[in-house]
Design a protein around this motif. Structure first.
Motif, PDB file in Angstrom:
ATOM      1  N   PRO A  56     -23.404  13.477 -20.669  1.00 13.15           N
ATOM      2  CA  PRO A  56     -24.850  13.289 -20.468  1.00 13.15           C
ATOM      3  C   PRO A  56     -25.464  12.241 -21.403  1.00 13.15           C
ATOM      4  CG  PRO A  56     -24.456  15.297 -21.692  1.00 13.15           C
ATOM      5  CD  PRO A  56     -23.102  14.723 -21.386  1.00 13.15           C
ATOM      6  N   ILE A  57     -25.204  10.996 -21.111  1.00 14.26           N
ATOM      7  CA  ILE A  57     -25.793   9.927 -21.920  1.00 14.26           C
ATOM      8  C   ILE A  57     -26.736   9.121 -21.034  1.00 14.26           C
ATOM      9  CG2 ILE A  57     -23.898   8.255 -21.525  1.00 14.26           C
ATOM     10  CD1 ILE A  57     -24.235   7.563 -24.599  1.00 14.26           C
ATOM     11  N   MET A  58     -27.851   8.677 -21.609  1.00 19.11           N
ATOM     12  CA  MET A  58     -28.836   7.919 -20.836  1.00 19.11           C
ATOM     13  C   MET A  58     -28.423   6.472 -20.656  1.00 19.11           C
ATOM     14  SD  MET A  58     -32.503   9.291 -22.201  1.00 19.11           S
ATOM     15  CE  MET A  58     -33.248   7.689 -21.995  1.00 19.11           C
ATOM     16  N   THR A  59     -28.904   5.872 -19.565  1.00 18.71           N
ATOM     17  CA  THR A  59     -28.661   4.443 -19.336  1.00 18.71           C
ATOM     18  C   THR A  59     -29.986   3.667 -19.301  1.00 18.71           C
ATOM     19  OG1 THR A  59     -28.790   4.453 -16.913  1.00 18.71           O
ATOM     20  CG2 THR A  59     -26.679   5.095 -17.889  1.00 18.71           C
ATOM     21  N   LEU A  60     -31.118   4.393 -19.305  1.00 15.40           N
ATOM     22  CA  LEU A  60     -32.429   3.724 -19.248  1.00 15.40           C
ATOM     23  C   LEU A  60     -32.633   2.862 -20.485  1.00 15.40           C
ATOM     24  CD1 LEU A  60     -34.662   6.690 -18.042  1.00 15.40           C
ATOM     25  CD2 LEU A  60     -33.538   4.938 -16.659  1.00 15.40           C
ATOM     26  N   ARG A  61     -32.034   3.284 -21.597  1.00 10.69           N
ATOM     27  CA  ARG A  61     -31.877   2.438 -22.779  1.00 10.69           C
ATOM     28  C   ARG A  61     -30.604   2.903 -23.453  1.00 10.69           C
ATOM     29  NH1 ARG A  61     -33.363   3.702 -28.441  1.00 10.69           N
ATOM     30  NH2 ARG A  61     -34.126   5.828 -28.548  1.00 10.69           N
ATOM     31  N   ARG A  62     -30.086   2.062 -24.337  1.00  2.92           N
ATOM     32  CA  ARG A  62     -28.830   2.419 -24.984  1.00  2.92           C
ATOM     33  C   ARG A  62     -29.029   3.592 -25.950  1.00  2.92           C
ATOM     34  NH1 ARG A  62     -25.448  -1.712 -28.842  1.00  2.92           N
ATOM     35  NH2 ARG A  62     -23.744  -0.290 -29.327  1.00  2.92           N
ATOM     36  N   THR A  63     -28.187   4.597 -25.856  1.00  4.88           N
ATOM     37  CA  THR A  63     -28.135   5.641 -26.877  1.00  4.88           C
ATOM     38  C   THR A  63     -27.030   5.243 -27.843  1.00  4.88           C
ATOM     39  OG1 THR A  63     -28.916   7.371 -25.379  1.00  4.88           O
ATOM     40  CG2 THR A  63     -27.688   8.098 -27.305  1.00  4.88           C
ATOM     41  N   TYR A  64     -27.387   5.158 -29.123  1.00  2.00           N
ATOM     42  CA  TYR A  64     -26.397   4.762 -30.142  1.00  2.00           C
ATOM     43  C   TYR A  64     -25.533   5.978 -30.475  1.00  2.00           C
ATOM     44  CZ  TYR A  64     -28.781   0.333 -30.469  1.00  2.00           C
ATOM     45  OH  TYR A  64     -29.311  -0.898 -30.156  1.00  2.00           O
ATOM     46  N   TRP A  65     -24.641   6.282 -29.522  1.00  3.22           N
ATOM     47  CA  TRP A  65     -23.917   7.553 -29.589  1.00  3.22           C
ATOM     48  C   TRP A  65     -22.932   7.602 -30.756  1.00  3.22           C
ATOM     49  CZ3 TRP A  65     -18.592   8.094 -28.573  1.00  3.22           C
ATOM     50  CH2 TRP A  65     -17.959   6.923 -28.133  1.00  3.22           C
ATOM     51  N   LYS A  66     -22.433   6.440 -31.186  1.00  3.97           N
ATOM     52  CA  LYS A  66     -21.499   6.470 -32.338  1.00  3.97           C
ATOM     53  C   LYS A  66     -22.253   6.834 -33.622  1.00  3.97           C
ATOM     54  CE  LYS A  66     -17.196   5.200 -30.982  1.00  3.97           C
ATOM     55  NZ  LYS A  66     -15.819   5.287 -31.435  1.00  3.97           N
ATOM     56  N   SER A  67     -23.499   6.336 -33.765  1.00  2.00           N
ATOM     57  CA  SER A  67     -24.312   6.721 -34.935  1.00  2.00           C
ATOM     58  C   SER A  67     -24.698   8.199 -34.834  1.00  2.00           C
ATOM     59  CB  SER A  67     -25.599   5.905 -35.024  1.00  2.00           C
ATOM     60  OG  SER A  67     -25.334   4.544 -35.007  1.00  2.00           O
ATOM     61  N   ALA A  68     -24.972   8.642 -33.618  1.00  2.00           N
ATOM     62  CA  ALA A  68     -25.319  10.051 -33.415  1.00  2.00           C
ATOM     63  C   ALA A  68     -24.121  10.939 -33.763  1.00  2.00           C
ATOM     64  CB  ALA A  68     -25.752  10.281 -31.966  1.00  2.00           C
ATOM     65  N   LEU A  69     -22.930  10.515 -33.349  1.00  2.00           N
ATOM     66  CA  LEU A  69     -21.715  11.270 -33.663  1.00  2.00           C
ATOM     67  C   LEU A  69     -21.458  11.260 -35.173  1.00  2.00           C
ATOM     68  CD1 LEU A  69     -19.100  12.755 -32.924  1.00  2.00           C
ATOM     69  CD2 LEU A  69     -18.066  10.546 -32.328  1.00  2.00           C
ATOM     70  N   ASP A  70     -21.710  10.125 -35.804  1.00  2.00           N
ATOM     71  CA  ASP A  70     -21.544  10.024 -37.247  1.00  2.00           C
ATOM     72  C   ASP A  70     -22.448  11.046 -37.965  1.00  2.00           C
ATOM     73  OD1 ASP A  70     -20.667   8.328 -39.671  1.00  2.00           O
ATOM     74  OD2 ASP A  70     -22.854   8.320 -39.837  1.00  2.00           O
ATOM     75  N   GLU A  71     -23.698  11.173 -37.491  1.00  3.56           N
ATOM     76  CA  GLU A  71     -24.610  12.146 -38.112  1.00  3.56           C
ATOM     77  C   GLU A  71     -24.121  13.568 -37.849  1.00  3.56           C
ATOM     78  OE1 GLU A  71     -28.316  13.040 -36.284  1.00  3.56           O
ATOM     79  OE2 GLU A  71     -29.284  13.610 -38.153  1.00  3.56           O
ATOM     80  N   LEU A  72     -23.636  13.811 -36.622  1.00  6.78           N
ATOM     81  CA  LEU A  72     -23.150  15.159 -36.293  1.00  6.78           C
ATOM     82  C   LEU A  72     -21.960  15.551 -37.176  1.00  6.78           C
ATOM     83  CD1 LEU A  72     -23.521  17.442 -33.953  1.00  6.78           C
ATOM     84  CD2 LEU A  72     -21.249  16.613 -33.357  1.00  6.78           C
ATOM     85  N   LEU A  73     -21.038  14.605 -37.371  1.00  9.32           N
ATOM     86  CA  LEU A  73     -19.863  14.897 -38.210  1.00  9.32           C
ATOM     87  C   LEU A  73     -20.292  15.091 -39.672  1.00  9.32           C
ATOM     88  CD1 LEU A  73     -17.246  12.411 -36.679  1.00  9.32           C
ATOM     89  CD2 LEU A  73     -17.379  14.883 -36.306  1.00  9.32           C
ATOM     90  N   TRP A  74     -21.302  14.365 -40.103  1.00  6.69           N
ATOM     91  CA  TRP A  74     -21.867  14.502 -41.458  1.00  6.69           C
ATOM     92  C   TRP A  74     -22.371  15.937 -41.671  1.00  6.69           C
ATOM     93  CZ3 TRP A  74     -27.541  14.102 -42.538  1.00  6.69           C
ATOM     94  CH2 TRP A  74     -27.839  13.906 -43.884  1.00  6.69           C
ATOM     95  N   ILE A  75     -23.023  16.474 -40.615  1.00  2.00           N
ATOM     96  CA  ILE A  75     -23.589  17.825 -40.718  1.00  2.00           C
ATOM     97  C   ILE A  75     -22.518  18.902 -40.533  1.00  2.00           C
ATOM     98  CG2 ILE A  75     -25.212  19.449 -39.640  1.00  2.00           C
ATOM     99  CD1 ILE A  75     -26.925  16.967 -38.814  1.00  2.00           C
ATOM    100  N   TRP A  76     -21.717  18.778 -39.475  1.00  2.00           N
ATOM    101  CA  TRP A  76     -20.826  19.881 -39.056  1.00  2.00           C
ATOM    102  C   TRP A  76     -19.437  19.842 -39.672  1.00  2.00           C
ATOM    103  CZ3 TRP A  76     -21.659  24.112 -35.702  1.00  2.00           C
ATOM    104  CH2 TRP A  76     -22.977  24.216 -35.250  1.00  2.00           C
ATOM    105  N   GLN A  77     -18.977  18.642 -40.065  1.00  2.00           N
ATOM    106  CA  GLN A  77     -17.612  18.527 -40.585  1.00  2.00           C
ATOM    107  C   GLN A  77     -17.642  18.317 -42.092  1.00  2.00           C
ATOM    108  OE1 GLN A  77     -15.334  15.109 -39.360  1.00  2.00           O
ATOM    109  NE2 GLN A  77     -14.231  16.351 -37.880  1.00  2.00           N
ATOM    110  N   LYS A  78     -18.440  17.325 -42.531  1.00  2.00           N
ATOM    111  CA  LYS A  78     -18.550  17.078 -43.983  1.00  2.00           C
ATOM    112  C   LYS A  78     -19.468  18.108 -44.621  1.00  2.00           C
ATOM    113  CE  LYS A  78     -17.930  12.043 -43.868  1.00  2.00           C
ATOM    114  NZ  LYS A  78     -18.841  11.103 -43.169  1.00  2.00           N
ATOM    115  N   LYS A  79     -20.355  18.721 -43.839  1.00  2.00           N
ATOM    116  CA  LYS A  79     -21.340  19.688 -44.334  1.00  2.00           C
ATOM    117  C   LYS A  79     -22.081  19.086 -45.515  1.00  2.00           C
ATOM    118  CE  LYS A  79     -18.081  23.018 -42.575  1.00  2.00           C
ATOM    119  NZ  LYS A  79     -16.929  23.862 -42.850  1.00  2.00           N
TER     120      LYS A  79
END
Ligand SMILES: Nc1nc(=O)c2c([nH]1)NC[C@@H]1CN(c3ccc(C(=O)N[C@@H](CCC(=O)O)C(=O)O)cc3)CN21
Ligand SMILES: O=c1ccn([C@H]2C[C@H](O)[C@@H](COP(=O)(O)O)O2)c(=O)[nH]1
Length: 276
Positions: A56-79
């Motif tokens: 579920p990624i949007m195409t109406l504008r670019r979603t910077y999904w790699k930066s979003a994933l980086d933040e998610l890993l920062w929270i959930w993996q690196k804690k």
């Protein structure tokens, strides 16, 4: 056509046509120039994304999904709560003098709690239960820790995940108390979809539905013309997500294990300012 686009268009139209403005109220967020950042909102939106159908990624504008994933890993993996451990600068405005966001997000997921089997943090307990007790209805995280709110840079917005197994499928509910539709709605959806995909792969399940429950879904005043422009565009097909299937440990996932094939999006050159 990407379903995430359709959901975004519907949500935003509903907010702009039927939402309520907070113009007459004192609000906390500010624009960079100090002006109060008012919003129009709908309270209580539920969106369902079936990850078996498409990413579920949007195409109406670019979603910077790699930066979003980086933040998610920062929270959930690196804690982590240390902004120096993030590759983007998205949290800079909320950091303290030490460069941390205090006892928010990753900090809370790293706190250990007592169980009959020993001490676990919230992420390790989810992994343990999915592997050892998949019928459980108690597989969830919650980082809205009231006693620590006064030590957080910003109170958690996406604050709870509930994981649930049906057959060989892992589904989840993301609870979010506050959603900045233009800046972060698809950012948050791609993040928690990727989390569900990683959790499923690490515990031997197939990723199913992400159900996104949003309490206050708002569009900031200065975003309204930008959103109006964005939702005029024709959605393009969703890209295909490719995940390295050799990873079976949640903590071994890195950004390099994910690829989007044929991610075609509309250019959107206007900057979306973020209310602080
Ligand atoms: N008002 C507000 N909205 C938010 O979405 C938000 C906050 N505050 N405060 C905390 C975090 C920070 N978040 C952010 C902040 C900035 C971007 C942002 O600038 N995104 C850019 C791309 C960033 C990049 O280059 O990787 C974008 O175009 O989406 C995204 C999420 C989400 N959160
Ligand atoms: O992951 C996130 C983090 C933050 N937001 C947005 C939602 C609001 O616009 C602000 C937070 O302000 P509050 O006054 O604390 O609600 O940040 C988001 O959408 N997603």
């Amino acid at each position: 056509m990407s379903k995430a686009d359709y959901i975004f268009i519907q949500n935003c139209k509903d907010i702009m046509e039927n939402g309520v403005w907070d113009t007459d109220l004192a609000v906390r967020p500010r624009w960079e120039d100090g002006t109060p950042a008012h919003t129009v909102k709908k309270f209580g939106i539920i969106n369902r994304y079936d990850l078996k159908e498409e990413f579920p990624i949007m195409t109406l504008r670019r979603t910077y999904w790699k930066s979003a994933l980086d933040e998610l890993l920062w929270i959930w993996q690196k804690k982590s709560n240390d902004i120096h451990e993030l590759s983007s600068s998205i949290w800079d405005s909320w950091a303290d003098e030490h460069g941390t966001i205090g006892k928010a997000y990753g900090y809370q997921l790293g706190v250990k709690h007592k169980y009959p089997e020993g001490e676990f943090d919230q992420v390790d307990r989810v992994l343990f239960d999915l592997k050892n007790n998949p019928a459980s209805r108690r597989i969830m995280t919650n980082i809205y820790t009231f006693q620590d709110l006064h030590e957080m840079g910003l109170y958690p917005c996406a604050y709870s995940m509930t994981f649930n197994v049906s057959g060989n499928v892992l589904n989840a509910i993301l609870n979010q108390r506050s959603q900045d539709m233009a800046t972060a709605s698809n950012w948050n959806v791609t993040q928690y979809s990727l989390l569900l995909i990683m959790m499923a792969q690490a515990t031997g399940f197939e990723a199913g539905e992400l159900i996104h429950v949003i309490a206050d879904a708002h569009i900031y005043d200065r975003h309204v013309p930008l959103v109006e422009e964005m939702i005029k565009r024709a959605p393009k097909p969703a890209p295909k997500l490719i995940v390295d299937q050799s990873i079976d440990d949640f903590y071994q996932f890195t950004k390099e294990h994910f690829k989007l094939e044929d991610y075609d999006y509309h250019d959107f050159n206007e900057k979306i300012p973020v209310a602080i």
